[in-house]
Scaffold this active site. Sequence first.
Site, PDB file in Angstrom:
ATOM      1  N   MET A 159       0.842  -1.205   0.000  1.00 48.64           N
ATOM      2  CA  MET A 159       0.000   0.000   0.000  1.00 48.64           C
ATOM      3  C   MET A 159       0.885   1.266   0.000  1.00 48.64           C
ATOM      4  O   MET A 159       1.263   1.746  -1.024  1.00 48.64           O
ATOM      5  CB  MET A 159      -0.904  -0.026   1.219  1.00 48.64           C
ATOM      6  CG  MET A 159      -2.288   0.477   0.904  1.00 48.64           C
ATOM      7  SD  MET A 159      -3.248   0.413   2.395  1.00 48.64           S
ATOM      8  CE  MET A 159      -4.857   0.802   1.821  1.00 48.64           C
ATOM      9  N   CYS A 160       1.265   1.768   1.123  1.00 50.02           N
ATOM     10  CA  CYS A 160       2.086   2.978   1.284  1.00 50.02           C
ATOM     11  C   CYS A 160       1.276   4.264   1.078  1.00 50.02           C
ATOM     12  O   CYS A 160       0.352   4.299   0.295  1.00 50.02           O
ATOM     13  CB  CYS A 160       3.287   3.040   0.340  1.00 50.02           C
ATOM     14  SG  CYS A 160       4.469   1.721   0.611  1.00 50.02           S
ATOM     15  N   GLY A 161       1.668   5.269   1.813  1.00 48.36           N
ATOM     16  CA  GLY A 161       1.040   6.578   1.652  1.00 48.36           C
ATOM     17  C   GLY A 161       2.088   7.595   1.254  1.00 48.36           C
ATOM     18  O   GLY A 161       3.218   7.559   1.748  1.00 48.36           O
ATOM     19  N   ARG A 207      -2.053   3.814   5.797  1.00 50.17           N
ATOM     20  CA  ARG A 207      -1.562   3.203   4.564  1.00 50.17           C
ATOM     21  C   ARG A 207      -0.149   2.652   4.716  1.00 50.17           C
ATOM     22  O   ARG A 207       0.320   1.918   3.830  1.00 50.17           O
ATOM     23  CB  ARG A 207      -1.555   4.224   3.423  1.00 50.17           C
ATOM     24  CG  ARG A 207      -2.913   4.690   2.984  1.00 50.17           C
ATOM     25  CD  ARG A 207      -2.788   5.598   1.787  1.00 50.17           C
ATOM     26  NE  ARG A 207      -2.365   4.874   0.607  1.00 50.17           N
ATOM     27  CZ  ARG A 207      -3.183   4.305  -0.277  1.00 50.17           C
ATOM     28  NH1 ARG A 207      -4.474   4.424  -0.112  1.00 50.17           N
ATOM     29  NH2 ARG A 207      -2.727   3.662  -1.306  1.00 50.17           N
ATOM     30  N   THR A 222       4.767   7.139   4.071  1.00 44.82           N
ATOM     31  CA  THR A 222       4.542   6.138   5.122  1.00 44.82           C
ATOM     32  C   THR A 222       4.565   4.784   4.440  1.00 44.82           C
ATOM     33  O   THR A 222       3.913   4.594   3.423  1.00 44.82           O
ATOM     34  CB  THR A 222       3.191   6.349   5.827  1.00 44.82           C
ATOM     35  OG1 THR A 222       2.137   6.221   4.861  1.00 44.82           O
ATOM     36  CG2 THR A 222       3.113   7.708   6.491  1.00 44.82           C
TER      37      THR A 222
END
Lengths: 295, 231
Positions: free
Chosen positions: A1-3, A32, A146
Amino acid sequence: MCGIVGLYLKKKKLHSQLGSYLSAMLDNMSSRGPDSAGFAIYNNKEKKRYKYSLCLSKKVNLNNFEEDIKKNFKNLDIKTISDHTILYTSAKPQKFIPFIKKNYENILLIGYGKSIEIFKQVGSPKDIVKKFNLDQFSGSHGIGHTRMATESAITIDGSHPYSTGEDECLVHNGSLSNHNNLRRELIKKGQEFHSLNDTEVAAGYISNKLSKNKSMKNTLTDCLSNLDGFYTFIVGTNNGFAILRDEIACKPAVIAENANYVAVASEFQAMAHLPNVNKAKIYEPEPGVVYTWGK
Amino acid sequence: MGKIENLDFKKNSLRKINSFLQNISYKNNKREFTVKNPRGEHAICAGLKENILVKINGHVGYYCGGMNQKAKIVIDGNAGTGLGENMMSGTIHVKGNTSQSTGATAHGGTIIVDGNASSRCGISMKGVDIIVKGSVGHMSGFMAQAGTLLVCGNAGEALGDSIYETVIYIAGNPKSLGVDCIEKKITKNDIKKIENLLKQGNINKLKAINFKKFGSARKLYNFNIDNASDY
């Protein structure tokens, strides 16, 4: 995912707010990416000196290191926050970087330039933002990440942003599939890598193109034909930042722009706290289109 | 909870607000509610079951109105990914733009988007009617099985890729058509359907004759070795 998040402030009077706006954006994107977080702040205060962002492992004695470095470099200032140290010196990268690499195996150089400062750590974004006092930072623009780790280990090495050139950095939501091959090609061209991470390869690819005087627009357009996989990128430079989504565009991004700022984030909720955001022009970057802001 | 003024994200959590709206008693006279300060939260108004009207003042995050049954949801703002995902009935009206996968797998009801919908609008839709007053992004109507997608603007690349029995009406032009999607002749029945959708969407600027129709060529229904590269 990651933000991923980015904020570019158009008005100088807002520069003192950069850290507080950006810290809330990063904090919100914990959902995320709970594994690690990092951010790059661009602050054009230094005209002649370079800033070197260093991450010191616990094995390094800070006092000894400071004394040691003062012996070797003049006109030096040192700012230490948590396990990160920013060194301000007129020493040029060609001299300073080999010196650090040769003498300190437990110190990681995570970025350098006249404007950029980079901080990243393993752990929850909420804690990391606090540890580095991000809300106290000022600057013209900043980008952050993130991480939900997929490609490589949860270490500082595997954390974003990745900086592979002077005042350049990259945050990435997605995953690349041809990074191993591309890494080998870039190493042959002289690019150095410190991790097995896919994003570092993309950062190296972008730096390599930019160093050949290619414009940001042309560089990112080249990414579309040479990087396989999924990505939404935010690329930071001294002047501002750029955004690119791959043509499948399954990794999200939303932009909010008004007379005061340009904000970009993986989800709108990360920017819901920004002043007057509900009245800003809000839109999604189109797949395969390069967007740039800055001077 | 229980008081309308508490449907405010500054005062209450998503779970409490959703739970309140999901459990409206059928005998309750109050049928109209306003949600304030949504701040792009995800899954707002997911799983509503009763014939109520919920107005949301602001932008919402992912999966707003997912699994909706009967309720009418009006969003005065933009919506994130998967608006009305798996909706069964009712209406969702968005006054701004929507992100990707609007109305994904939705079985019934109507979704009205006043602005644009981005990529994969109506992906795998199973009976919902989607009315988009602006344009839709790439891969819209991907594997769409039933229902109608009406677009007043243009469509991105690969419209209706691997489409089943959904019908797509579009006033502008698709950038390209997906595999097994073809233009079809408009019939009297289509004109009636389009007029009905235009009425539902309160669209006066366009007439039914402005629209083109796209649907399945039905060549991918059964495996055919000659089509192997298209699967």
